[in-house]
Design a protein around this motif. Structure first.
Motif, PDB file in Angstrom:
ATOM      1  N   GLU A 194       2.737  45.890  18.952  1.00 55.56           N
ATOM      2  CA  GLU A 194       1.818  46.343  19.994  1.00 55.56           C
ATOM      3  C   GLU A 194       1.324  45.201  20.865  1.00 55.56           C
ATOM      4  O   GLU A 194       1.178  45.349  22.082  1.00 55.56           O
ATOM      5  CB  GLU A 194       0.628  47.069  19.354  1.00 55.56           C
ATOM      6  N   SER A 195       1.008  44.068  20.266  1.00 55.93           N
ATOM      7  CA  SER A 195       0.488  42.943  21.039  1.00 55.93           C
ATOM      8  C   SER A 195       0.691  41.657  20.251  1.00 55.93           C
ATOM      9  O   SER A 195       1.143  41.679  19.091  1.00 55.93           O
ATOM     10  CB  SER A 195      -1.008  43.126  21.340  1.00 55.93           C
ATOM     11  N   ALA A 196       0.331  40.538  20.872  1.00 54.56           N
ATOM     12  CA  ALA A 196       0.481  39.239  20.219  1.00 54.56           C
ATOM     13  C   ALA A 196      -0.397  39.119  18.981  1.00 54.56           C
ATOM     14  O   ALA A 196      -0.108  38.318  18.081  1.00 54.56           O
ATOM     15  CB  ALA A 196       0.157  38.129  21.212  1.00 54.56           C
ATOM     16  N   ARG A 197      -1.448  39.918  18.914  1.00 60.18           N
ATOM     17  CA  ARG A 197      -2.326  39.856  17.732  1.00 60.18           C
ATOM     18  C   ARG A 197      -1.587  40.271  16.464  1.00 60.18           C
ATOM     19  O   ARG A 197      -1.948  39.858  15.362  1.00 60.18           O
ATOM     20  CB  ARG A 197      -3.542  40.756  17.951  1.00 60.18           C
ATOM     21  N   CYS A 198      -0.532  41.067  16.618  1.00 57.28           N
ATOM     22  CA  CYS A 198       0.232  41.529  15.456  1.00 57.28           C
ATOM     23  C   CYS A 198       1.091  40.417  14.853  1.00 57.28           C
ATOM     24  O   CYS A 198       1.664  40.591  13.772  1.00 57.28           O
ATOM     25  CB  CYS A 198       1.132  42.702  15.852  1.00 57.28           C
ATOM     26  N   LEU A 199       1.198  39.298  15.555  1.00 57.09           N
ATOM     27  CA  LEU A 199       1.983  38.177  15.036  1.00 57.09           C
ATOM     28  C   LEU A 199       1.203  37.362  14.014  1.00 57.09           C
ATOM     29  O   LEU A 199       1.762  36.436  13.405  1.00 57.09           O
ATOM     30  CB  LEU A 199       2.438  37.277  16.195  1.00 57.09           C
ATOM     31  N   ASN A 200      -0.068  37.681  13.849  1.00 59.38           N
ATOM     32  CA  ASN A 200      -0.920  37.032  12.857  1.00 59.38           C
ATOM     33  C   ASN A 200      -0.904  35.514  13.012  1.00 59.38           C
ATOM     34  O   ASN A 200      -1.135  35.001  14.086  1.00 59.38           O
ATOM     35  CB  ASN A 200      -0.502  37.463  11.446  1.00 59.38           C
ATOM     36  N   GLN A 201      -0.591  34.799  11.914  1.00 63.72           N
ATOM     37  CA  GLN A 201      -0.658  33.343  11.930  1.00 63.72           C
ATOM     38  C   GLN A 201       0.674  32.680  12.272  1.00 63.72           C
ATOM     39  O   GLN A 201       0.820  31.472  12.110  1.00 63.72           O
ATOM     40  CB  GLN A 201      -1.131  32.847  10.551  1.00 63.72           C
ATOM     41  N   ARG A 202       1.613  33.466  12.715  1.00 63.50           N
ATOM     42  CA  ARG A 202       2.911  32.877  13.052  1.00 63.50           C
ATOM     43  C   ARG A 202       2.817  32.052  14.332  1.00 63.50           C
ATOM     44  O   ARG A 202       2.090  32.402  15.253  1.00 63.50           O
ATOM     45  CB  ARG A 202       3.963  33.974  13.199  1.00 63.50           C
ATOM     46  N   GLN A 203       3.580  30.994  14.385  1.00 60.36           N
ATOM     47  CA  GLN A 203       3.603  30.123  15.543  1.00 60.36           C
ATOM     48  C   GLN A 203       4.648  30.631  16.542  1.00 60.36           C
ATOM     49  O   GLN A 203       5.831  30.753  16.190  1.00 60.36           O
ATOM     50  CB  GLN A 203       3.936  28.681  15.133  1.00 60.36           C
ATOM     51  N   VAL A 204       4.217  30.946  17.753  1.00 60.11           N
ATOM     52  CA  VAL A 204       5.136  31.333  18.821  1.00 60.11           C
ATOM     53  C   VAL A 204       5.289  30.108  19.719  1.00 60.11           C
ATOM     54  O   VAL A 204       4.330  29.683  20.368  1.00 60.11           O
ATOM     55  CB  VAL A 204       4.599  32.533  19.619  1.00 60.11           C
ATOM     56  N   VAL A 205       6.483  29.530  19.720  1.00 60.85           N
ATOM     57  CA  VAL A 205       6.674  28.211  20.343  1.00 60.85           C
ATOM     58  C   VAL A 205       7.790  28.224  21.373  1.00 60.85           C
ATOM     59  O   VAL A 205       8.678  29.083  21.353  1.00 60.85           O
ATOM     60  CB  VAL A 205       6.974  27.143  19.269  1.00 60.85           C
ATOM     61  N   LYS A 206       7.730  27.242  22.267  1.00 62.30           N
ATOM     62  CA  LYS A 206       8.729  27.083  23.312  1.00 62.30           C
ATOM     63  C   LYS A 206       9.972  26.386  22.763  1.00 62.30           C
ATOM     64  O   LYS A 206       9.951  25.801  21.679  1.00 62.30           O
ATOM     65  CB  LYS A 206       8.145  26.258  24.467  1.00 62.30           C
ATOM     66  N   LEU A 207      11.038  26.411  23.544  1.00 61.26           N
ATOM     67  CA  LEU A 207      12.267  25.738  23.140  1.00 61.26           C
ATOM     68  C   LEU A 207      12.070  24.233  23.007  1.00 61.26           C
ATOM     69  O   LEU A 207      12.823  23.571  22.280  1.00 61.26           O
ATOM     70  CB  LEU A 207      13.389  26.030  24.150  1.00 61.26           C
TER      71      LEU A 207
END
Length: 371
Positions: free
Chosen positions: A61-74
């Motif tokens: 639904e949103s970025a909040r659902c990613l919890n503590q995972r790191q979403v990172v750039k290349l």
């Protein structure tokens, strides 16, 4: 730091071969790479510029659902490869949520409240703002056109209309809502545009580009005198190159014979300097057979292109009906000086009833857009 870091590389916007190379590079350095996203993933590597787009792509639904995972750039992934191990995620590595910028994007007005019906009424620069969309739509147009059925012709025309509109837009398209009220862009085109906005590419377009049938059809229909129907015959014979067509084709059609004999010359782009030279040669002969005539380069060169596939010349005369019969005389003059290798002229198909026809109902009625 994570005890057991697991990296998932989101494939959207990343070419397949590049994705494989990235995964192989990580495995060589003993980094754990997940083939699919799961709850065990600790780092998500992406080309997206906001985490909400990543979440939507993953079906969340949103970025909040990613919890503590790191979403990172290349960039973070590249730093890991250089270091040979998982490096800490710094602030410049992080892909932020797009929620903070939502209000800015929402206030963007539609790109146009009223777009003219015909492409000739629109300002279409050679260098426009939406190439990534028009390139994809033109591949779909070409594919539909090569299939050569009545329904496919309508589909090709729809993709062309959408492409022409996008070329005339005064700024880059950033949200599908900006063109929702534009009647010239159909649902299929909108779907492709939305996919490119989200993923950077269209899966449908990528499949077409990788289709051997499509590549062969483009190759064979590039031969002067060869249309989709004849190209399909060549493919059915198992041919896959121009030389195989030259060796096996026994057609008596003069167009095909000349097209095969001079294929390389005919497919070599014409430069602006060559177009100007050809115009000068034709002008000298027009002056002989039709004194007082006015000539202009038209087509792509008139729009500012520096190369083209042909040279379009418009010949006019200030005196009414003076132009009648001039073309056969011009062709004869050129041929008498060995300037024309192969020349034909056809009777005009224009008649006054065309002025009262509804061109929108005609498959040939759509005005061409500048390219």
């Amino acid at each position: 730091m994570y005890d057991n870091p697991i990296i998932y590389i989101l494939e959207a916007r990343i070419q397949r071969q590049r994705l494989k190379d990235m995964q192989n590079s990580a495995r060589k350095r003993q980094m754990s790479i997940a083939e699919q996203y799961s709850s065990s993933v600790t780092h998500i590597v992406t080309e997206f510029d906001n985490a909400d787009a990543v979440a939507r792509k993953l079906g969340l639904e949103s970025a909040r659902c990613l919890n503590q995972r790191q979403v990172v750039k290349l960039q973070w992934f590249a730093d890991c490869i250089r270091a040979g191990c998982i490096v800490p995620v710094d602030e410049h590595h992080k892909v932020k949520s797009g929620e903070n910028n939502q209000s800015v994007r929402e206030v963007a007005p539609p790109v146009s409240a009223r777009i003219p019906d015909y492409a000739c009424q629109r300002h279409t620069p050679l260098q426009h703002h939406n190439t990534k969309f028009t390139d994809a739509l033109e591949i779909l147009e070409k594919y539909a056109d090569l299939r050569y059925d009545d329904q496919d012709y309508s589909r090709a025309l729809a993709f062309r209309r959408a492409s022409c509109v996008l070329k005339s837009l005064s700024r880059p398209l950033s949200r599908l809502s900006e063109i929702q009220n534009v009647t010239h862009i159909g649902s299929h085109s909108q779907k492709v545009i939305q996919e490119i906005l989200e993923d950077g590419t269209s899966e449908e377009v990528e499949k077409i580009c990788a289709d051997p049938w499509f590549q062969k059809m483009k190759l064979f229909t590039a031969i002067f005198g060869i249309g989709p129907a004849r190209a399909k015959e060549f493919i059915a014979k198992g041919w896959s190159s121009i030389q195989e067509v030259r060796d096996g084709c026994t057609s008596s059609d003069w167009r095909i014979q000349w097209g095969l004999a001079f294929h390389e010359d005919l497919t070599t782009p014409v430069t602006r300097a060559e177009a100007d030279y050809i115009l000068g040669v034709v002008r000298r002969h027009v002056d002989r057979v039709l004194p007082g005539a006015v000539m202009e380069l038209t087509g792509g060169f008139r729009r500012g292109k520096q190369t083209g596939h042909d040279v379009d010349i418009l010949i006019m005369h200030p005196l009414e009906n003076k132009i009648i019969g001039a073309l056969p005389r011009l062709l004869q003059s050129l041929q008498s000086h060995d300037i024309v290798l192969c020349g034909r002229h056809e009777r005009s198909t224009y008649h006054e009833e065309l002025l009262t026809q509804n061109t929108k109902l005609s498959p040939r009625g759509e005005a061409a857009c500048g390219q």
